[in-house]
Design a protein around this motif. Structure first.
Motif, PDB file in Angstrom:
ATOM      1  N   GLY A  37     -31.951 -19.003  11.900  1.00 37.57           N
ATOM      2  CA  GLY A  37     -31.950 -17.740  11.206  1.00 37.57           C
ATOM      3  C   GLY A  37     -32.116 -16.564  11.797  1.00 37.57           C
ATOM      4  O   GLY A  37     -32.008 -15.074  11.567  1.00 37.57           O
ATOM      5  N   SER A  38     -32.756 -16.590  13.108  1.00 33.56           N
ATOM      6  CA  SER A  38     -33.318 -15.537  13.895  1.00 33.56           C
ATOM      7  C   SER A  38     -32.538 -15.045  15.004  1.00 33.56           C
ATOM      8  O   SER A  38     -32.487 -14.258  15.620  1.00 33.56           O
ATOM      9  CB  SER A  38     -34.718 -15.889  14.597  1.00 33.56           C
ATOM     10  OG  SER A  38     -34.294 -17.093  15.657  1.00 33.56           O
ATOM     11  N   LEU A  39     -31.215 -15.744  14.812  1.00 37.60           N
ATOM     12  CA  LEU A  39     -30.211 -15.432  15.903  1.00 37.60           C
ATOM     13  C   LEU A  39     -29.174 -14.727  15.419  1.00 37.60           C
ATOM     14  O   LEU A  39     -28.780 -14.509  14.228  1.00 37.60           O
ATOM     15  CB  LEU A  39     -29.497 -16.790  16.353  1.00 37.60           C
ATOM     16  CG  LEU A  39     -30.468 -17.913  16.840  1.00 37.60           C
ATOM     17  CD1 LEU A  39     -29.543 -19.198  17.180  1.00 37.60           C
ATOM     18  CD2 LEU A  39     -31.199 -17.233  18.185  1.00 37.60           C
ATOM     19  N   ASP A  40     -28.640 -13.657  16.243  1.00 35.55           N
ATOM     20  CA  ASP A  40     -27.621 -12.810  15.746  1.00 35.55           C
ATOM     21  C   ASP A  40     -26.295 -13.702  16.127  1.00 35.55           C
ATOM     22  O   ASP A  40     -26.300 -14.949  16.246  1.00 35.55           O
ATOM     23  CB  ASP A  40     -27.208 -11.773  16.680  1.00 35.55           C
ATOM     24  CG  ASP A  40     -27.123 -12.075  18.008  1.00 35.55           C
ATOM     25  OD1 ASP A  40     -26.208 -12.767  18.549  1.00 35.55           O
ATOM     26  OD2 ASP A  40     -27.935 -11.528  19.221  1.00 35.55           O
ATOM     27  N   ALA A  41     -25.057 -13.324  15.556  1.00 34.56           N
ATOM     28  CA  ALA A  41     -23.774 -14.019  15.357  1.00 34.56           C
ATOM     29  C   ALA A  41     -23.488 -14.680  16.565  1.00 34.56           C
ATOM     30  O   ALA A  41     -23.041 -15.908  16.791  1.00 34.56           O
ATOM     31  CB  ALA A  41     -22.833 -13.523  14.590  1.00 34.56           C
ATOM     32  N   GLN A  42     -23.404 -13.864  17.580  1.00 37.40           N
ATOM     33  CA  GLN A  42     -23.136 -14.462  19.068  1.00 37.40           C
ATOM     34  C   GLN A  42     -24.097 -15.488  19.577  1.00 37.40           C
ATOM     35  O   GLN A  42     -23.501 -16.370  20.120  1.00 37.40           O
ATOM     36  CB  GLN A  42     -23.060 -13.105  19.983  1.00 37.40           C
ATOM     37  CG  GLN A  42     -22.496 -13.745  21.511  1.00 37.40           C
ATOM     38  CD  GLN A  42     -22.445 -12.432  22.576  1.00 37.40           C
ATOM     39  OE1 GLN A  42     -22.816 -11.440  22.149  1.00 37.40           O
ATOM     40  NE2 GLN A  42     -21.989 -12.992  23.429  1.00 37.40           N
ATOM     41  N   SER A  43     -25.323 -15.308  19.527  1.00 36.17           N
ATOM     42  CA  SER A  43     -26.353 -16.381  20.012  1.00 36.17           C
ATOM     43  C   SER A  43     -26.066 -17.553  19.123  1.00 36.17           C
ATOM     44  O   SER A  43     -26.197 -18.491  19.637  1.00 36.17           O
ATOM     45  CB  SER A  43     -27.706 -15.702  19.839  1.00 36.17           C
ATOM     46  OG  SER A  43     -27.941 -14.287  20.627  1.00 36.17           O
ATOM     47  N   LEU A  44     -26.010 -17.261  17.710  1.00 31.35           N
ATOM     48  CA  LEU A  44     -25.706 -18.613  16.776  1.00 31.35           C
ATOM     49  C   LEU A  44     -24.575 -19.501  17.574  1.00 31.35           C
ATOM     50  O   LEU A  44     -24.723 -20.681  17.548  1.00 31.35           O
ATOM     51  CB  LEU A  44     -25.542 -18.102  15.459  1.00 31.35           C
ATOM     52  CG  LEU A  44     -25.397 -19.254  14.396  1.00 31.35           C
ATOM     53  CD1 LEU A  44     -26.573 -20.179  14.405  1.00 31.35           C
ATOM     54  CD2 LEU A  44     -25.034 -18.861  13.172  1.00 31.35           C
ATOM     55  N   GLU A  45     -23.726 -18.667  17.773  1.00 31.62           N
ATOM     56  CA  GLU A  45     -22.208 -19.364  18.169  1.00 31.62           C
ATOM     57  C   GLU A  45     -22.622 -20.199  19.508  1.00 31.62           C
ATOM     58  O   GLU A  45     -22.440 -21.425  19.629  1.00 31.62           O
ATOM     59  CB  GLU A  45     -21.356 -18.525  18.304  1.00 31.62           C
ATOM     60  CG  GLU A  45     -19.882 -19.116  18.762  1.00 31.62           C
ATOM     61  CD  GLU A  45     -18.692 -18.177  18.703  1.00 31.62           C
ATOM     62  OE1 GLU A  45     -17.576 -18.530  19.380  1.00 31.62           O
ATOM     63  OE2 GLU A  45     -18.727 -17.182  18.314  1.00 31.62           O
ATOM     64  N   ILE A  46     -23.187 -19.505  20.508  1.00 36.47           N
ATOM     65  CA  ILE A  46     -23.709 -20.257  21.516  1.00 36.47           C
ATOM     66  C   ILE A  46     -24.559 -21.151  21.699  1.00 36.47           C
ATOM     67  O   ILE A  46     -24.377 -22.333  22.181  1.00 36.47           O
ATOM     68  CB  ILE A  46     -24.363 -19.138  22.626  1.00 36.47           C
ATOM     69  CG1 ILE A  46     -23.106 -18.038  23.102  1.00 36.47           C
ATOM     70  CG2 ILE A  46     -24.844 -19.903  23.919  1.00 36.47           C
ATOM     71  CD1 ILE A  46     -23.729 -16.829  23.744  1.00 36.47           C
ATOM     72  N   ALA A  47     -25.706 -21.323  20.617  1.00 38.56           N
ATOM     73  CA  ALA A  47     -26.491 -22.232  20.677  1.00 38.56           C
ATOM     74  C   ALA A  47     -25.930 -23.519  19.767  1.00 38.56           C
ATOM     75  O   ALA A  47     -26.035 -24.504  20.396  1.00 38.56           O
ATOM     76  CB  ALA A  47     -27.558 -21.742  19.552  1.00 38.56           C
ATOM     77  N   VAL A  48     -24.748 -23.211  18.860  1.00 34.64           N
ATOM     78  CA  VAL A  48     -24.289 -24.529  18.117  1.00 34.64           C
ATOM     79  C   VAL A  48     -23.282 -24.934  19.064  1.00 34.64           C
ATOM     80  O   VAL A  48     -23.249 -26.318  19.115  1.00 34.64           O
ATOM     81  CB  VAL A  48     -23.730 -24.053  16.852  1.00 34.64           C
ATOM     82  CG1 VAL A  48     -22.741 -24.973  16.147  1.00 34.64           C
ATOM     83  CG2 VAL A  48     -24.695 -23.249  15.925  1.00 34.64           C
ATOM     84  N   GLU A  49     -22.485 -24.063  19.819  1.00 36.41           N
ATOM     85  CA  GLU A  49     -21.726 -24.911  20.840  1.00 36.41           C
ATOM     86  C   GLU A  49     -22.318 -25.646  21.733  1.00 36.41           C
ATOM     87  O   GLU A  49     -21.981 -26.641  22.309  1.00 36.41           O
ATOM     88  CB  GLU A  49     -20.775 -23.642  21.474  1.00 36.41           C
ATOM     89  CG  GLU A  49     -19.762 -23.267  20.480  1.00 36.41           C
ATOM     90  CD  GLU A  49     -18.984 -22.119  21.264  1.00 36.41           C
ATOM     91  OE1 GLU A  49     -19.156 -21.707  22.415  1.00 36.41           O
ATOM     92  OE2 GLU A  49     -18.085 -21.452  20.545  1.00 36.41           O
ATOM     93  N   SER A  50     -23.457 -25.339  22.367  1.00 38.03           N
ATOM     94  CA  SER A  50     -24.408 -25.947  23.086  1.00 38.03           C
ATOM     95  C   SER A  50     -24.930 -27.104  22.547  1.00 38.03           C
ATOM     96  O   SER A  50     -24.654 -28.360  23.308  1.00 38.03           O
ATOM     97  CB  SER A  50     -25.532 -25.389  23.728  1.00 38.03           C
ATOM     98  OG  SER A  50     -26.519 -26.124  24.572  1.00 38.03           O
TER      99      SER A  50
END
Length: 142
Positions: free
Chosen positions: A86-99
């Motif tokens: 919940g602390s991530l912006d949309a782009q960071s969330l996408e990068i984290a989930v893809e990782s």
């Protein structure tokens, strides 16, 4: 650092402080983050919630890698991550989930415990828990 560089889109790397601050004893790992955009080191206490989450995630994944490498063949194949998304912006969330999804392709099981609704778009198989007057309702979605 390879994981953190990937998770931060090439912006951050982490290292141990080379010098103690005057009048202060070293504590814990005494880490600092190099912000590659500015070329300056920052204390970990200056990171935003999202930056802190990504740094913690990178460290946790790296520790699992090290444990697997030095444990004589044992592997850390399962990891649960509780909140932080919940602390991530949309782009960071996408990068984290893809990782994390790429780890799944390598045979690891990654469990995410979160209330972030947009994670549903990334994770097709999940367990949803909802409160009700008669107790929790559990629904599995595959």
């Amino acid at each position: 650092n390879l994981r953190l560089l990937s998770l931060s889109s090439g912006r951050y790397s982490v290292s141990r402080k080379q010098e103690k601050e005057k009048g202060r004893r070293a504590s814990g790992l005494d880490l600092e983050v190099l912000d590659i955009y500015t070329g300056k080191y920052r204390g970990t206490n200056t990171l935003s919630g999202g930056e802190s989450f990504l740094t913690s995630l990178a460290l946790a994944l790296a520790v699992a890698d090290v444990i697997s490498a030095v444990s004589g063949g044992g592997e850390v194949n399962t990891m649960f991550i509780d909140e932080g998304f919940g602390s991530l912006d949309a782009q960071s969330l996408e990068i984290a989930v893809e990782s994390l999804l790429s780890l799944r392709e390598g045979g690891r099981l990654i469990g995410i415990i979160s209330h972030v609704q947009s994670l549903i778009d990334y994770i097709p198989a999940r367990i949803e828990v909802a409160a009700s007057p008669k107790g929790s309702i559990v629904k599995t979605i595959c």
